[in-house]
Design a protein around this motif. Structure first.
Motif, short mmCIF file in Angstrom:
data_model
loop_
_atom_site.label_atom_id
_atom_site.label_comp_id
_atom_site.label_asym_id
_atom_site.label_seq_id
_atom_site.Cartn_x
_atom_site.Cartn_y
_atom_site.Cartn_z
N HIS A 233 -52.48 15.41 32.89
CA HIS A 233 -51.66 16.33 33.72
C HIS A 233 -50.97 17.43 32.69
O HIS A 233 -50.47 17.94 32.55
CB HIS A 233 -50.31 15.12 33.28
CG HIS A 233 -50.16 14.31 34.47
ND1 HIS A 233 -51.32 12.93 34.59
CD2 HIS A 233 -49.89 14.41 35.53
CE1 HIS A 233 -50.81 12.10 35.39
NE2 HIS A 233 -49.60 12.61 36.89
N GLN B 87 -50.42 4.69 35.34
CA GLN B 87 -50.04 5.89 34.80
C GLN B 87 -49.40 6.55 35.56
O GLN B 87 -48.82 7.58 34.65
CB GLN B 87 -51.61 6.46 35.76
CG GLN B 87 -52.99 6.09 34.76
CD GLN B 87 -53.85 7.17 34.90
OE1 GLN B 87 -53.79 7.73 35.11
NE2 GLN B 87 -55.35 6.66 34.51
N GLU B 88 -48.52 6.04 36.88
CA GLU B 88 -47.64 7.02 37.39
C GLU B 88 -46.53 7.15 36.48
O GLU B 88 -45.69 7.72 36.41
CB GLU B 88 -47.51 6.52 38.97
CG GLU B 88 -48.27 6.53 39.39
CD GLU B 88 -49.79 5.87 39.67
OE1 GLU B 88 -49.88 5.01 38.70
OE2 GLU B 88 -50.49 6.07 40.55
N ARG B 89 -46.06 5.08 36.49
CA ARG B 89 -44.69 5.21 34.99
C ARG B 89 -45.24 5.48 33.87
O ARG B 89 -43.83 6.24 33.64
CB ARG B 89 -45.03 3.31 35.39
CG ARG B 89 -43.24 2.75 34.23
CD ARG B 89 -42.79 3.32 35.28
NE ARG B 89 -41.19 2.33 34.75
CZ ARG B 89 -40.59 3.05 33.65
NH1 ARG B 89 -40.96 4.41 33.34
NH2 ARG B 89 -39.71 2.18 32.58
N ILE C 84 -46.57 8.75 33.07
CA ILE C 84 -46.36 9.71 33.23
C ILE C 84 -44.86 10.45 33.67
O ILE C 84 -44.39 11.69 33.17
CB ILE C 84 -46.97 10.58 34.13
CG1 ILE C 84 -48.54 10.51 33.45
CG2 ILE C 84 -47.28 11.81 34.32
CD1 ILE C 84 -49.16 11.39 32.07
N GLY C 85 -43.94 9.27 34.91
CA GLY C 85 -43.03 9.48 34.86
C GLY C 85 -42.12 9.35 33.17
O GLY C 85 -41.10 10.45 33.56
N GLU D 26 -41.84 12.76 31.40
CA GLU D 26 -42.59 14.33 32.06
C GLU D 26 -40.47 13.51 32.26
O GLU D 26 -39.56 15.05 31.18
CB GLU D 26 -42.10 13.78 33.63
CG GLU D 26 -43.38 13.96 33.50
CD GLU D 26 -44.18 15.50 32.56
OE1 GLU D 26 -43.27 17.31 32.59
OE2 GLU D 26 -44.87 15.76 32.69
#
Length: 501
Positions: free
Chosen positions: A25, A109-111, A113-114, A117
């Motif tokens: 990312h 991975q989404e959790r 990176i969220g 961010e």
């Protein structure tokens, strides 16, 4: 936008996996396999790193000193902690220590990176000079202490009395209840207010360095000297090692201290305020704390109750935090708080106390995309509430934690709503006097208890959105008793919100 992330994880496989996900990312990653190596890396790159991710899922769990030590180096950098599934106590300890977020492994991975961010957004605001104030550094008075509850009113009263003398004050209470705020208020109300207020946290530094930092040496000015003429605030006094305890005893007995390479005793004119989240009597019994020092320091004890035991303060704290952070974020106007969000925040038990509430409000204000804060702006709190409800006991289970009077608690929420904290567009509907439960009728006579009880139950059903276990727990009654009362007052138990206030 590229950012630098510090990843501390002893598992090489997980390190590589998380590093690859973060780099995919567009971020740069510093890696460390131990807490010690991570601290060294963070110290070298304190101004470049935007987020720290720590693994606490190992057999040893979370090192209790690592988050305070990171905060000592750069308190503006958010910390995310990864915990093993079911490691509730580890997650709570991380929150109490000031963690921004916690993730349960295996982490999607989404959790990951969220969370990074969101944390980076928090960090960018700090670089613009509007960081969350983990510790107040400006002038603080007792006016800044929210004291809507009887428990905090008593703390303020005792604090004002303590300010008129120079005797040691012992502030007792769980982590995050606001001990530093009270200590600063005592200092500001004393005749030493024009002199320094110097804080020292025994958990933020290794025991080997503690004495030198606190008392000084030939090569270093200690916190004691920095506080000359003013107030020395020592947090987590129970963690002071034996050598430091002996020198502190010497200080309170004689007004001077020596050792640490100094050739002669040095006089010290400081007022001592101590803080602890442990039972010092138990520490004395376990021979971890000197009995003679305990009786020298425990002259004027002040106990600050946990936030779950003074929920009347929560709406007022929410208002103060929302106003402050709206101003710091330079929003065109102060955000409103919708009634559903207020109900959620008021009903939560806040294991991390005021510090956790403050961090939750700061996060919500920074990430808000509307003119009001909604229940959806507090996903972590909602998730923990759902976990609590799913693990609730049987129908007649009583509250496991003592609460304030349900009438006082709900009246406080009603009064706050009447004062305009809740967004008008989403507030509860009611009659002319619907914002309060009045205790007298039009003739000035005291109303019947059954009438007031019915009103309170109807309001609680609305306030807690028909969650019967929650309503019964907050009212301090069993579910079977609640269902009987619903029947007495003609409220449909299958659709309780239809008949709610």
């Amino acid at each position: 936008m590229t950012a630098q992330i510090l990843l501390i994880d002893e598992d090489a496989t997980e390190r590589r996996s998380m590093k690859a996900a973060i780099e995919a990312h567009g971020h740069a990653v510093h890696v460390a396999d131990t807490a010690h190596a991570g601290i060294d890396l963070f110290r070298r790159h304190r101004d470049a790193i935007g987020v720290v991710v720590i693994d606490a899922a190992s057999a040893e769990g979370l090192n209790p000193n690592i988050i305070p030590m990171l905060a000592e180096i750069n308190a503006a950098v958010p910390v995310i902690v990864g915990t093993a599934e079911g490691a509730t106590e580890t997650a709570l300890n991380a929150v109490r220590a000031g963690a921004f977020d916690f993730l349960v492994k295996p982490i999607a991975q989404e959790r990951l990176i969220g969370a990074i961010e969101s944390a980076l957004k928090i960090h960018r605001t700090s670089l613009q000079g509007r960081a969350p104030r983990r510790a107040r550094t400006g002038s603080v008075s007792f006016v800044d202490v929210i004291a809507a509850s009887a428990a905090m009113s008593r703390v303020v009263e005792l604090g004002r009395r303590a300010a008129q003398s120079t005797i040691p004050v012992m502030l007792e209470g769980e982590a995050g209840v606001g001990k530093e705020l009270v200590a600063r208020a005592i200092h500001a109300a004393s005749d030493r207010s024009s002199r320094p207020f110097v804080g020292f946290n025994c958990n933020s530094i290794s025991p080997a360095q503690m004495e030198e930092v606190l008392f000084g040496s030939e090569s270093q000015i200690g916190k004691l000297s920095e506080a000359e003429g003013g107030t020395l605030f020592i947090e987590e006094i129970s963690e002071l090692p034996p050598g430091g305890q002996m020198r502190l005893l010497e200080l309170v007995q004689t007004g001077e201290v020596h050792g640490g390479g100094q050739q002669r005793s040095v006089k010290a004119n400081v007022r001592l305020i101590l803080a602890t989240n442990k039972d010092l009597i138990e520490e004395v019994k376990a021979a971890r704390f000197r009995e003679d020092l305990y009786y020298r320091l425990n002259v004027f004890p002040i106990t600050i109750a946990s936030l779950r035991r003074r929920k009347e303060d929560i709406p007022h704290l929410i208002r103060a935090f929302v106003e402050r952070f709206s101003l710091e974020q330079r929003l065109p106007r102060t955000l409103q708080v919708e009634s559903s969000a207020l109900a959620l925040l008021t009903s939560f038990d806040w294991p991390g106390n005021t510090r956790q509430l403050e961090n939750a409000i700061f996060r919500a204000v920074v990430l808000a995309d509307g003119v009001s804060l909604r229940e959806a702006d507090f996903p972590q709190i909602s998730a923990q509430m759902k976990d609590h409800r799913s693990g609730a006991a049987g129908p007649d289970a009583q509250p496991s934690v003592p609460e304030q009077s349900p009438i006082a608690k709900v009246q406080a929420a009603l009064a706050e709503r009447a004062a305009g904290l809740v967004a008008p567009s989403t507030g509860f509907s009611g009659g002319a006097s619907g914002n309060v439960i009045v205790s007298t009728d039009e003739a000035g006579n005291v109303r019947k208890l059954a009438e007031i009880e019915e009103e309170l139950i109807r309001f609680a059903l609305k306030f807690y959105r028909g969650q019967m276990s929650q309503v019964a727990r907050k009212l301090g009654i069993g579910r079977s008793t609640l269902y009987r009362k619903l029947k007495d007052y003609g409220i449909d138990p299958d659709d309780p919100q239809k008949d709610a206030a």
